[in-house]
Design a protein around this motif. Structure first.
Motif, PDB file in Angstrom:
ATOM      1  N   ILE A   1      10.943 -27.925  -2.921  1.00 55.12           N
ATOM      2  CA  ILE A   1      10.332 -29.222  -3.198  1.00 55.12           C
ATOM      3  C   ILE A   1      10.634 -29.601  -4.649  1.00 55.12           C
ATOM      4  CG2 ILE A   1       8.186 -30.540  -3.299  1.00 55.12           C
ATOM      5  CD1 ILE A   1       9.162 -29.814  -0.473  1.00 55.12           C
ATOM      6  N   THR A   2      11.290 -30.736  -4.818  1.00 57.58           N
ATOM      7  CA  THR A   2      11.674 -31.239  -6.142  1.00 57.58           C
ATOM      8  C   THR A   2      10.954 -32.552  -6.412  1.00 57.58           C
ATOM      9  OG1 THR A   2      13.536 -32.587  -5.371  1.00 57.58           O
ATOM     10  CG2 THR A   2      13.956 -30.229  -5.743  1.00 57.58           C
ATOM     11  N   LYS A   3      11.082 -33.052  -7.631  1.00 55.59           N
ATOM     12  CA  LYS A   3      10.404 -34.315  -7.962  1.00 55.59           C
ATOM     13  C   LYS A   3      10.977 -35.490  -7.173  1.00 55.59           C
ATOM     14  CE  LYS A   3      13.287 -35.048 -12.093  1.00 55.59           C
ATOM     15  NZ  LYS A   3      14.027 -36.215 -11.573  1.00 55.59           N
ATOM     16  N   ASP A   4      12.213 -35.323  -6.670  1.00 57.21           N
ATOM     17  CA  ASP A   4      12.869 -36.393  -5.926  1.00 57.21           C
ATOM     18  C   ASP A   4      12.770 -36.221  -4.414  1.00 57.21           C
ATOM     19  OD1 ASP A   4      13.829 -37.665  -8.305  1.00 57.21           O
ATOM     20  OD2 ASP A   4      15.387 -36.137  -8.425  1.00 57.21           O
ATOM     21  N   GLY A   5      12.181 -35.140  -3.957  1.00 57.44           N
ATOM     22  CA  GLY A   5      12.067 -34.910  -2.516  1.00 57.44           C
ATOM     23  C   GLY A   5      12.220 -33.451  -2.170  1.00 57.44           C
ATOM     24  N   ALA A   6      13.320 -33.097  -1.509  1.00 52.38           N
ATOM     25  CA  ALA A   6      13.547 -31.707  -1.124  1.00 52.38           C
ATOM     26  C   ALA A   6      15.026 -31.376  -1.272  1.00 52.38           C
ATOM     27  CB  ALA A   6      13.108 -31.472   0.320  1.00 52.38           C
TER      28      ALA A   6
END
Length: 350
Positions: A339-344
């Motif tokens: 899980i990243t700040k932009d989605g996955a």
């Protein structure tokens, strides 16, 4: 076996075989739910549906399914393959006890993320290499040998080997096998589909992935099942990101399965993965109302299993191999995601 609280429900992870484990997420949808205690028993046994003897006795072992293929049956399992002493092994190896799902989320720092990327890349490369070996006449034991050697040559440990006593380095699930098929002497046949589930333990972190491959000339019915199962995984990953409810994964998978009139296997789940093979969160692939939201820098698997016919599982006497009760085809795909700040970010892409 992991326990958080004595009254928590039991689930079966995607790689927990015939072992009960505990999860911090209450599951109120399945089987024997005790409202007063909020307890659900989900221990899967080889008498799960009461059909094992009917399905696997001698008079049915050569039964033809759909007028084409024989019902899957066990082959001979070769001895466990050795691992060199210099390869770092997970703590559970040789304990013959599945440790279950570890409670609590693992949130990675920068070093942990890089280690997860490395293990994910290797797992993906091994998965794709294994897929090139899928041909009529090749045995699943030969695939296991190739997978085992490739993982070892890259300085990693094959995570399934010795997990709760699992005897091989990869899971090979053919046709009606839902998951956890043990590689053996059965040669693949033209028209088979096979899920190859690879997990590697590299520098203290697990990378977990699977894909379903075609063997020779596969009919359109099987091709469609495999394609839709892959699509369901892709759609589920596309909605992931910080703050997203886990239950949205189950809904999007279930909605697509319903559209094509496929069953969604409920007894096996995705899971957190990292320095521990199986950890929170428990990821359900069907519609549910469970609480919980995704967190930045966590890693977990999504691994839907769809079926053409019955979604009910039957376990073989080996306590691992799980097949559909009506011998209908099953397909699965799996990725480990971050899980990243932009989605996955998909960690198990080549």
């Amino acid at each position: 076996m992991a326990g958080v609280q004595s009254l928590q429900p039991r689930l079966i992870s995607s790689f927990l075989g015939n072992h009960s484990i505990r999860s911090t997420q209450p599951l109120i949808h399945l089987f024997r739910f005790d409202l007063g205690r909020r307890h659900v028993s989900m221990q899967l046994s080889r008498t799960f549906s009461g059909l094992t003897n009917l399905l696997f006795n001698r008079r049915n072992e050569d039964e033809i399914i759909d007028g084409k293929r024989k019902r899957l049956r066990p082959g001979n399992v070769s001895p466990r393959r050795p691992v060199p002493d210099h390869i770092t092994k997970p703590p559970y190896v040789d304990s013959f006890k599945a440790p279950g799902i570890s409670s609590g989320l693992e949130i990675h720092d920068k070093k942990g993320i890089e280690c997860m990327r490395a293990s994910g890349r290797l797992a993906a490369k091994v998965r794709e290499y294994a897929g090139t070996l899928v041909k009529p006449g090749v045995t699943t034991d030969e695939i296991d040998e190739a997978v085992h050697n490739m993982i070892i040559e890259n300085g990693a440990y094959p995570s399934p080997l010795g997990y709760g006593g699992f005897p091989k380095s990869v899971c090979t699930s053919v046709n009606e096998c839902i998951c956890h098929g043990i590689p053996d002497s059965r040669p693949l046949e033209d028209g088979d589909i096979i899920n190859i589930d690879v997990t590697v333990y590299l520098n203290g972190y697990h990378g977990d992935t699977s894909a379903t491959f075609f063997c020779g000339n596969v009919d359109e019915k099987a091709k469609k099942l495999v394609e839709v199962t892959k699509e369901s995984l892709d759609k589920a990953i596309s909605i992931c990101g910080p703050g997203v409810e886990y239950k949205k994964i189950g809904k999007i998978i279930h909605d697509l399965a319903d559209k094509h009139r496929y069953g969604v296997v409920r007894q096996f789940v995705g899971h957190g993965v990292g320095s521990v093979f199986h950890a929170d969160p428990v990821v359900l692939h069907f519609r549910n109302n469970e609480a919980g939201r995704m967190v930045l820098n966590q890693t977990f698997t999504i691994e839907p299993m769809l079926t053409i016919g019955s979604r009910n599982p039957v376990m073989w006497d080996d306590n691992w191999t799980v097949v559909t009760e009506d011998a209908s085809l099953s397909a699965q795909f799996e990725h480990t995601i971050l899980i990243t700040k932009d989605g996955a970010e998909i960690l198990t892409n080549c």
